[in-house]
Scaffold this motif. Sequence first.
Motif, mmCIF file in Angstrom:
data_model
loop_
_atom_site.group_PDB
_atom_site.id
_atom_site.type_symbol
_atom_site.label_atom_id
_atom_site.label_comp_id
_atom_site.label_asym_id
_atom_site.label_seq_id
_atom_site.Cartn_x
_atom_site.Cartn_y
_atom_site.Cartn_z
ATOM 1 N N GLU A 258 0.983 -1.265 -0.231
ATOM 2 C CA GLU A 258 -0.294 0.241 -0.016
ATOM 3 C C GLU A 258 0.786 1.367 -0.516
ATOM 4 O O GLU A 258 0.318 2.233 -0.632
ATOM 5 C CB GLU A 258 -1.267 0.099 0.867
ATOM 6 C CG GLU A 258 -2.301 1.343 1.291
ATOM 7 C CD GLU A 258 -2.696 1.199 0.347
ATOM 8 O OE1 GLU A 258 -3.620 1.855 -0.145
ATOM 9 O OE2 GLU A 258 -3.080 -0.099 -0.084
ATOM 10 N N LYS A 260 4.152 1.793 -1.414
ATOM 11 C CA LYS A 260 4.223 1.351 -2.760
ATOM 12 C C LYS A 260 3.123 2.089 -3.446
ATOM 13 O O LYS A 260 4.038 3.691 -4.254
ATOM 14 C CB LYS A 260 4.465 0.117 -3.227
ATOM 15 C CG LYS A 260 5.347 0.327 -4.345
ATOM 16 C CD LYS A 260 5.507 -1.134 -4.471
ATOM 17 C CE LYS A 260 6.441 -1.140 -6.086
ATOM 18 N NZ LYS A 260 6.752 -2.459 -6.457
ATOM 19 N N HIS A 261 1.893 1.126 -3.588
ATOM 20 C CA HIS A 261 1.191 2.213 -4.328
ATOM 21 C C HIS A 261 0.974 4.023 -4.242
ATOM 22 O O HIS A 261 0.507 4.302 -5.036
ATOM 23 C CB HIS A 261 0.186 1.592 -4.097
ATOM 24 C CG HIS A 261 -1.437 2.196 -5.066
ATOM 25 N ND1 HIS A 261 -1.727 1.993 -7.022
ATOM 26 C CD2 HIS A 261 -2.784 2.396 -4.787
ATOM 27 C CE1 HIS A 261 -2.667 2.217 -6.763
ATOM 28 N NE2 HIS A 261 -3.248 2.838 -5.726
ATOM 29 N N HIS A 262 1.137 3.978 -2.832
ATOM 30 C CA HIS A 262 0.942 5.311 -2.125
ATOM 31 C C HIS A 262 1.829 6.373 -2.834
ATOM 32 O O HIS A 262 1.573 7.261 -3.217
ATOM 33 C CB HIS A 262 0.457 5.146 -0.527
ATOM 34 C CG HIS A 262 0.215 7.200 -0.056
ATOM 35 N ND1 HIS A 262 -0.558 7.865 -0.206
ATOM 36 C CD2 HIS A 262 1.294 7.194 0.305
ATOM 37 C CE1 HIS A 262 -0.983 8.549 0.112
ATOM 38 N NE2 HIS A 262 0.223 9.156 1.033
ATOM 39 N N LYS A 263 3.122 6.108 -2.871
ATOM 40 C CA LYS A 263 4.248 6.922 -3.017
ATOM 41 C C LYS A 263 4.071 7.103 -4.635
ATOM 42 O O LYS A 263 3.967 8.301 -5.420
ATOM 43 C CB LYS A 263 5.665 6.276 -2.451
ATOM 44 C CG LYS A 263 6.171 6.100 -2.002
ATOM 45 C CD LYS A 263 6.755 5.181 -1.162
ATOM 46 C CE LYS A 263 7.439 5.560 0.283
ATOM 47 N NZ LYS A 263 8.792 4.874 0.381
ATOM 48 N N GLU A 264 3.538 5.637 -5.760
ATOM 49 C CA GLU A 264 3.487 5.983 -6.579
ATOM 50 C C GLU A 264 2.292 6.776 -6.815
ATOM 51 O O GLU A 264 1.808 7.963 -8.439
ATOM 52 C CB GLU A 264 2.915 4.548 -7.445
ATOM 53 C CG GLU A 264 4.282 4.034 -7.331
ATOM 54 C CD GLU A 264 3.722 2.051 -7.737
ATOM 55 O OE1 GLU A 264 2.236 2.377 -8.733
ATOM 56 O OE2 GLU A 264 4.659 1.446 -8.476
ATOM 57 N N THR A 265 1.678 7.061 -6.258
ATOM 58 C CA THR A 265 -0.233 8.470 -6.134
ATOM 59 C C THR A 265 0.127 9.597 -6.176
ATOM 60 O O THR A 265 -0.318 9.970 -6.759
ATOM 61 C CB THR A 265 -1.314 7.267 -5.409
ATOM 62 O OG1 THR A 265 -1.374 5.973 -6.104
ATOM 63 C CG2 THR A 265 -2.555 7.879 -5.259
ATOM 64 N N LEU A 266 1.250 9.273 -5.485
ATOM 65 C CA LEU A 266 1.908 10.546 -4.789
ATOM 66 C C LEU A 266 2.369 11.498 -5.751
ATOM 67 O O LEU A 266 2.647 12.577 -5.905
ATOM 68 C CB LEU A 266 2.650 10.805 -3.437
ATOM 69 C CG LEU A 266 1.347 10.437 -1.529
ATOM 70 C CD1 LEU A 266 2.827 10.302 -0.616
ATOM 71 C CD2 LEU A 266 0.748 11.337 -1.829
ATOM 72 N N ALA A 268 2.646 10.396 -8.903
ATOM 73 C CA ALA A 268 1.521 10.738 -9.828
ATOM 74 C C ALA A 268 0.833 12.062 -10.053
ATOM 75 O O ALA A 268 0.848 13.066 -10.441
ATOM 76 C CB ALA A 268 0.542 9.971 -10.516
ATOM 77 N N ARG A 269 0.539 12.778 -8.235
ATOM 78 C CA ARG A 269 -0.683 13.486 -8.548
ATOM 79 C C ARG A 269 0.280 15.301 -7.555
ATOM 80 O O ARG A 269 0.603 16.140 -8.025
ATOM 81 C CB ARG A 269 -0.686 13.520 -7.140
ATOM 82 C CG ARG A 269 -1.721 14.764 -6.036
ATOM 83 C CD ARG A 269 -1.744 13.990 -4.869
ATOM 84 N NE ARG A 269 -3.113 15.186 -4.465
ATOM 85 C CZ ARG A 269 -3.365 16.017 -2.906
ATOM 86 N NH1 ARG A 269 -3.391 14.580 -2.143
ATOM 87 N NH2 ARG A 269 -4.053 16.221 -2.390
ATOM 88 N N SER A 270 1.753 14.610 -7.842
ATOM 89 C CA SER A 270 2.315 15.976 -7.871
ATOM 90 C C SER A 270 3.212 16.396 -9.278
ATOM 91 O O SER A 270 2.818 17.239 -9.458
ATOM 92 C CB SER A 270 4.289 15.116 -7.373
ATOM 93 O OG SER A 270 4.694 16.216 -7.647
#
Length: 342
Positions: A258, A260-266, A268-270
């Motif tokens: 989770e 790892k997925h959150h970092k990727e999401t962050l 992409a969000r950035s």
Amino acid sequence: MARTGITFDDVQRAIDTLLQRQEAPSVQKVRNILGTGSFTTISEHLREWRTRREERTDVPPPQGMPAELQALAEELWSQAQTAATDNLSHYREEADRQVTAAQERVADADRRAEDAEQRESALSAHLVTTEKRLQESIANSARMESTVQAQEQQLEKERQRSAQLEDQLARLQQENERLAQAHQVALGELQAEHTERLRQEEQRHETAEARLMGMLDDARQERQAAEKSHAQKLQQAEQRYETLQQQLQRVRADLLEEEKHHKETLLARSRAEDNARARQHENELLSERIEEQKRQLATQAERIHALEAKLDEKIWSLAAQRREAARNEKESDTTASTTSDS
């Protein structure tokens, strides 16, 4: 100036006496012979005697004698003059020493007189201080006497009070003896009562001890049962702990995934936020350009309106001029036709 009591002749006779004794004249020796006179007067006469003697030493020997006798006389005169000069120098040195010693004694006497005056002043001041202290001591003594009298009166009162207290103490001692006897009687009664209560307490204690032993046996049985139950619960808790450990490991793995997925999401969000900020900046620039063009269009519209107004004014002016010219031309034609008819 020399005193009238001692004359030069007196000093001269004393000096002659000293010379006959083959002693060098001095102020002290002359005064010892005379038995009186001040050192200053004797010193002045002695100085005058030396001056006169020096004047007599300059007289040359008589002339008209044979040459050998003249030479011998001159030699004797020279020797006598040399001896006299030496003696005179010795006398002068001795006199100077005596004068110096006398002056020192006078200075010492002056210093002693000054010291005596200073001591007298100090003693006077000390006497004044002592008198003041004596007066203060007398005043203090009077105050002390009055204080002593007051203390004696207070002491008499204390003695009377002490006698009263002694009487009261005697009465209290009698009362204390009576109370002590009553206390002994009461103490005997209390001791008997205490003995009876102690016997009853021992009986109750034995009964309570038997009851306590029974309760202790029950508690031991309950403890054994509780220990057995605790061992079972502990085993169950260990099994549950192992299960929870396994669940925790799975949860940690899920959490890592989770994260790892959150970092990727962050990330992409950035990136999206960066793109949005870039687009927003572009939109702001476009808005500024549009506003600038609007302002330019408004300025041009104002200029066009002003030019149109000026053009309308010129058109109206030209139309008025044309109408005026036509009217003038018509009037000219009318005037010309009228003239031709005439």
